[in-house]
Write a protein that holds these residues in place. Structure first.
Motif, PDB file in Angstrom:
ATOM      1  N   ILE A 110       0.839  -1.204   0.000  1.00 15.99           N
ATOM      2  CA  ILE A 110       0.000   0.000   0.000  1.00 15.99           C
ATOM      3  C   ILE A 110       0.870   1.249   0.000  1.00 15.99           C
ATOM      4  O   ILE A 110       1.735   1.421   0.866  1.00 15.99           O
ATOM      5  N   GLN A 111       0.642   2.113  -0.971  1.00  6.74           N
ATOM      6  CA  GLN A 111       1.354   3.390  -1.060  1.00  6.74           C
ATOM      7  C   GLN A 111       0.561   4.458  -0.317  1.00  6.74           C
ATOM      8  O   GLN A 111      -0.627   4.667  -0.589  1.00  6.74           O
ATOM      9  N   ILE A 112       1.222   5.123   0.622  1.00  7.67           N
ATOM     10  CA  ILE A 112       0.582   6.175   1.407  1.00  7.67           C
ATOM     11  C   ILE A 112       1.069   7.534   0.932  1.00  7.67           C
ATOM     12  O   ILE A 112       2.274   7.757   0.783  1.00  7.67           O
ATOM     13  N   ASP A 113       0.132   8.440   0.689  1.00  8.39           N
ATOM     14  CA  ASP A 113       0.466   9.825   0.356  1.00  8.39           C
ATOM     15  C   ASP A 113       0.266  10.684   1.599  1.00  8.39           C
ATOM     16  O   ASP A 113      -0.832  10.714   2.171  1.00  8.39           O
ATOM     17  N   ILE A 114       1.319  11.368   2.023  1.00  8.92           N
ATOM     18  CA  ILE A 114       1.199  12.309   3.131  1.00  8.92           C
ATOM     19  C   ILE A 114       0.784  13.646   2.539  1.00  8.92           C
ATOM     20  O   ILE A 114       1.533  14.256   1.775  1.00  8.92           O
ATOM     21  N   ILE A 115      -0.426  14.094   2.859  1.00  8.24           N
ATOM     22  CA  ILE A 115      -0.965  15.312   2.244  1.00  8.24           C
ATOM     23  C   ILE A 115      -0.936  16.477   3.230  1.00  8.24           C
ATOM     24  O   ILE A 115      -1.017  16.285   4.444  1.00  8.24           O
ATOM     25  N   ASP A 116      -0.812  17.690   2.693  1.00  9.42           N
ATOM     26  CA  ASP A 116      -0.803  18.864   3.565  1.00  9.42           C
ATOM     27  C   ASP A 116      -2.230  19.329   3.842  1.00  9.42           C
ATOM     28  O   ASP A 116      -3.199  18.785   3.294  1.00  9.42           O
ATOM     29  N   GLY A 117      -2.351  20.328   4.702  1.00  6.19           N
ATOM     30  CA  GLY A 117      -3.677  20.788   5.103  1.00  6.19           C
ATOM     31  C   GLY A 117      -4.501  21.328   3.953  1.00  6.19           C
ATOM     32  O   GLY A 117      -5.720  21.146   3.905  1.00  6.19           O
ATOM     33  N   LYS A 118      -3.827  21.969   2.998  1.00  2.00           N
ATOM     34  CA  LYS A 118      -4.527  22.522   1.844  1.00  2.00           C
ATOM     35  C   LYS A 118      -5.120  21.416   0.984  1.00  2.00           C
ATOM     36  O   LYS A 118      -6.266  21.491   0.538  1.00  2.00           O
ATOM     37  N   ASP A 119      -4.332  20.356   0.757  1.00  2.12           N
ATOM     38  CA  ASP A 119      -4.821  19.214  -0.027  1.00  2.12           C
ATOM     39  C   ASP A 119      -5.950  18.497   0.704  1.00  2.12           C
ATOM     40  O   ASP A 119      -6.903  18.020   0.091  1.00  2.12           O
ATOM     41  N   GLU A 120      -5.826  18.411   2.035  1.00  2.00           N
ATOM     42  CA  GLU A 120      -6.862  17.765   2.838  1.00  2.00           C
ATOM     43  C   GLU A 120      -8.187  18.507   2.710  1.00  2.00           C
ATOM     44  O   GLU A 120      -9.245  17.904   2.488  1.00  2.00           O
ATOM     45  N   ALA A 121      -8.120  19.833   2.803  1.00  2.00           N
ATOM     46  CA  ALA A 121      -9.337  20.649   2.668  1.00  2.00           C
ATOM     47  C   ALA A 121      -9.924  20.515   1.268  1.00  2.00           C
ATOM     48  O   ALA A 121     -11.150  20.470   1.095  1.00  2.00           O
ATOM     49  N   ALA A 122      -9.040  20.430   0.259  1.00  2.93           N
ATOM     50  CA  ALA A 122      -9.505  20.302  -1.126  1.00  2.93           C
ATOM     51  C   ALA A 122     -10.210  18.971  -1.350  1.00  2.93           C
ATOM     52  O   ALA A 122     -11.230  18.894  -2.048  1.00  2.93           O
ATOM     53  N   LEU A 123      -9.668  17.906  -0.768  1.00  5.71           N
ATOM     54  CA  LEU A 123     -10.301  16.589  -0.898  1.00  5.71           C
ATOM     55  C   LEU A 123     -11.669  16.573  -0.226  1.00  5.71           C
ATOM     56  O   LEU A 123     -12.635  16.024  -0.758  1.00  5.71           O
ATOM     57  N   ILE A 124     -11.734  17.172   0.957  1.00  9.74           N
ATOM     58  CA  ILE A 124     -13.011  17.237   1.671  1.00  9.74           C
ATOM     59  C   ILE A 124     -14.032  18.010   0.844  1.00  9.74           C
ATOM     60  O   ILE A 124     -15.213  17.644   0.777  1.00  9.74           O
ATOM     61  N   ALA A 125     -13.558  19.070   0.175  1.00  8.54           N
ATOM     62  CA  ALA A 125     -14.462  19.895  -0.629  1.00  8.54           C
ATOM     63  C   ALA A 125     -14.990  19.156  -1.852  1.00  8.54           C
ATOM     64  O   ALA A 125     -15.957  19.589  -2.481  1.00  8.54           O
ATOM     65  N   MET A 126     -14.368  18.008  -2.200  1.00  9.87           N
ATOM     66  CA  MET A 126     -14.812  17.239  -3.362  1.00  9.87           C
ATOM     67  C   MET A 126     -16.023  16.366  -3.046  1.00  9.87           C
ATOM     68  O   MET A 126     -16.592  15.741  -3.937  1.00  9.87           O
ATOM     69  N   THR A 127     -16.410  16.317  -1.783  1.00 10.90           N
ATOM     70  CA  THR A 127     -17.591  15.547  -1.412  1.00 10.90           C
ATOM     71  C   THR A 127     -18.842  16.216  -1.971  1.00 10.90           C
ATOM     72  O   THR A 127     -18.776  17.309  -2.515  1.00 10.90           O
ATOM     73  N   ASP A 128     -19.968  15.574  -1.799  1.00 11.16           N
ATOM     74  CA  ASP A 128     -21.214  16.077  -2.392  1.00 11.16           C
ATOM     75  C   ASP A 128     -21.878  17.150  -1.539  1.00 11.16           C
ATOM     76  O   ASP A 128     -23.096  17.184  -1.396  1.00 11.16           O
ATOM     77  N   LEU A 129     -21.072  18.048  -0.976  1.00 13.52           N
ATOM     78  CA  LEU A 129     -21.631  19.105  -0.139  1.00 13.52           C
ATOM     79  C   LEU A 129     -22.627  19.969  -0.903  1.00 13.52           C
ATOM     80  O   LEU A 129     -23.657  20.367  -0.366  1.00 13.52           O
ATOM     81  N   ASN A 130     -22.307  20.248  -2.156  1.00 15.93           N
ATOM     82  CA  ASN A 130     -23.177  21.137  -2.923  1.00 15.93           C
ATOM     83  C   ASN A 130     -24.549  20.533  -3.190  1.00 15.93           C
ATOM     84  O   ASN A 130     -25.492  21.235  -3.531  1.00 15.93           O
ATOM     85  N   ASN A 131     -24.651  19.198  -3.045  1.00 14.11           N
ATOM     86  CA  ASN A 131     -25.956  18.554  -3.180  1.00 14.11           C
ATOM     87  C   ASN A 131     -26.730  18.606  -1.865  1.00 14.11           C
ATOM     88  O   ASN A 131     -27.914  18.292  -1.823  1.00 14.11           O
ATOM     89  N   LEU A 132     -26.031  18.973  -0.800  1.00 16.59           N
ATOM     90  CA  LEU A 132     -26.653  18.945   0.524  1.00 16.59           C
ATOM     91  C   LEU A 132     -27.010  20.330   1.039  1.00 16.59           C
ATOM     92  O   LEU A 132     -27.797  20.475   1.963  1.00 16.59           O
ATOM     93  N   ILE A 133     -26.408  21.347   0.445  1.00 18.88           N
ATOM     94  CA  ILE A 133     -26.647  22.696   0.957  1.00 18.88           C
ATOM     95  C   ILE A 133     -27.524  23.492  -0.006  1.00 18.88           C
ATOM     96  O   ILE A 133     -27.601  23.187  -1.185  1.00 18.88           O
ATOM     97  N   ASN A 134     -28.175  24.511   0.514  1.00 17.93           N
ATOM     98  CA  ASN A 134     -28.960  25.418  -0.321  1.00 17.93           C
ATOM     99  C   ASN A 134     -28.012  26.381  -1.024  1.00 17.93           C
ATOM    100  O   ASN A 134     -27.156  26.984  -0.391  1.00 17.93           O
ATOM    101  N   THR A 135     -28.151  26.518  -2.309  1.00 20.58           N
ATOM    102  CA  THR A 135     -27.196  27.333  -3.059  1.00 20.58           C
ATOM    103  C   THR A 135     -27.310  28.825  -2.757  1.00 20.58           C
ATOM    104  O   THR A 135     -26.410  29.580  -3.072  1.00 20.58           O
ATOM    105  N   ASP A 136     -28.401  29.238  -2.132  1.00 24.24           N
ATOM    106  CA  ASP A 136     -28.558  30.665  -1.834  1.00 24.24           C
ATOM    107  C   ASP A 136     -28.245  30.980  -0.374  1.00 24.24           C
ATOM    108  O   ASP A 136     -28.606  32.041   0.137  1.00 24.24           O
ATOM    109  N   ALA A 137     -27.570  30.067   0.317  1.00 25.96           N
ATOM    110  CA  ALA A 137     -27.277  30.260   1.732  1.00 25.96           C
ATOM    111  C   ALA A 137     -25.761  30.270   1.965  1.00 25.96           C
ATOM    112  O   ALA A 137     -24.970  30.068   1.060  1.00 25.96           O
TER     113      ALA A 137
END
Length: 299
Positions: A110-137
């Motif tokens: 198993i190859q492990i990638d050590i990611i920085d905080g910026k990459d971690e936040a970017a990966l989290i942002a790739m989740t389906d949040l936009n399907n869960l939140i109201n676009t006008d809020a």
């Protein structure tokens, strides 16, 4: 024709190491469906080593190897076609982090990638949040981990700002968070949210998931600031053993849940949010989504 593939995501955090296996359902002309098949969590608590001594102990290196061997076999038996393993705050700061990555690659493949905080936040942002939140809020997304917390501000469905801070539950348990860190977080949240009339929180992480589950609320409903404040007081009024027995918490959850709740409450206070939504998504989900997007880009 329905195509089904399984992807794997390994999240090596400061408190626990998780394996998420998701089934990807694809049918022409229809939106792709991501279905969680299996989630396994091993509480190794790397942060307890690293935030104190700057190194992962020999005992926990061996536990990591055992865990990765088990995860490799689980992915094999599930017939996972693609996976990614990401390590966050604790492994970022471990002086022997790169040695461990090499050792685990040799022992398990198993190859492990050590990611920085910026990459971690970017990966989290790739989740389906936009399907869960109201676009006008306006929403402040708060992902609390053992070593760091990622904050992302959304307005009208778009990312306005994102930042990772060394504010985590394991650090707080070991008294390794300075007043300056708290001040920096308060300043960042206040500066980025003050222009908006109303902000709601979106919380992710095992602790807020546990609190939401115990609330008895239906998925999609929110927890109020008053409810979370009351629950926080209850947690602090109980001993560690009482939290395990009376609240039915796992032993590795019964201590970190208090500092985690403090972080969520602080974020709500500084953003003037009165409610928090808990969609049960996080870094592992973002890793799965990134794997799928990588596949699409190759087509």
């Amino acid at each position: 024709m329905l195509i089904i593939e399984k992807y794997g995501a390994i999240d090596i955090g400061s408190n626990a190491v998780r394996l998420l296996i998701s089934s990807i359902h694809q049918e022409e002309g229809k939106p792709t469906r991501f279905k969680k098949t299996s989630l396994v969590r091993v509480p190794i608590r790397l942060g307890a080593d690293v935030f104190d001594s700057k190194r992962v102990s020999e005992e926990n290196i061996n536990r990591m190897i055992d865990t990765m061997q088990a995860y490799q076999l689980l992915m094999k038996t599930h017939k996972v076609v693609q996976y990614k393993a990401c390590a966050t705050s604790a492994m970022r700061e471990a002086e022997n982090g790169k040695e461990i990555v090499t050792l685990i690659k040799e022992k398990t493949g198993i190859q492990i990638d050590i990611i920085d905080g910026k990459d971690e936040a970017a990966l989290i942002a790739m989740t389906d949040l936009n399907n869960l939140i109201n676009t006008d809020a306006t929403y402040l997304y708060v992902d609390v981990g053992g070593g760091s917390t990622e904050f992302t501000l959304y307005h009208n469905g778009k990312t306005i700002a994102s930042k990772s801070f060394k504010l985590g539950t394991v650090r707080l348990l070991n008294n390794l968070v300075s007043d300056q860190i708290w001040n920096d977080v308060e300043e960042w949240i206040s500066n980025h949210t003050q222009r908006y009339n109303r902000v709601s929180l979106i919380g992710s992480g095992g602790n807020i998931n546990n609190i939401f589950k115990n609330s008895g609320k239906r998925m999609g409903k929110s927890l109020s600031f008053l409810y979370l404040s009351s629950y926080y007081k209850t947690l602090k009024s109980l001993t560690y053993e009482e939290r395990i027995w009376k609240l039915n918490l796992n032993q590795d959850r019964a201590d970190v849940i208090i500092p985690a709740t403090r972080i969520y409450l602080s974020a709500m206070k500084w953003s003037k949010a009165r409610e928090i939504f808990v969609p049960k998504i996080g870094l592992s989900d973002g890793i799965i989504k990134s794997l799928y997007n990588e596949k699409l880009n190759k087509l």
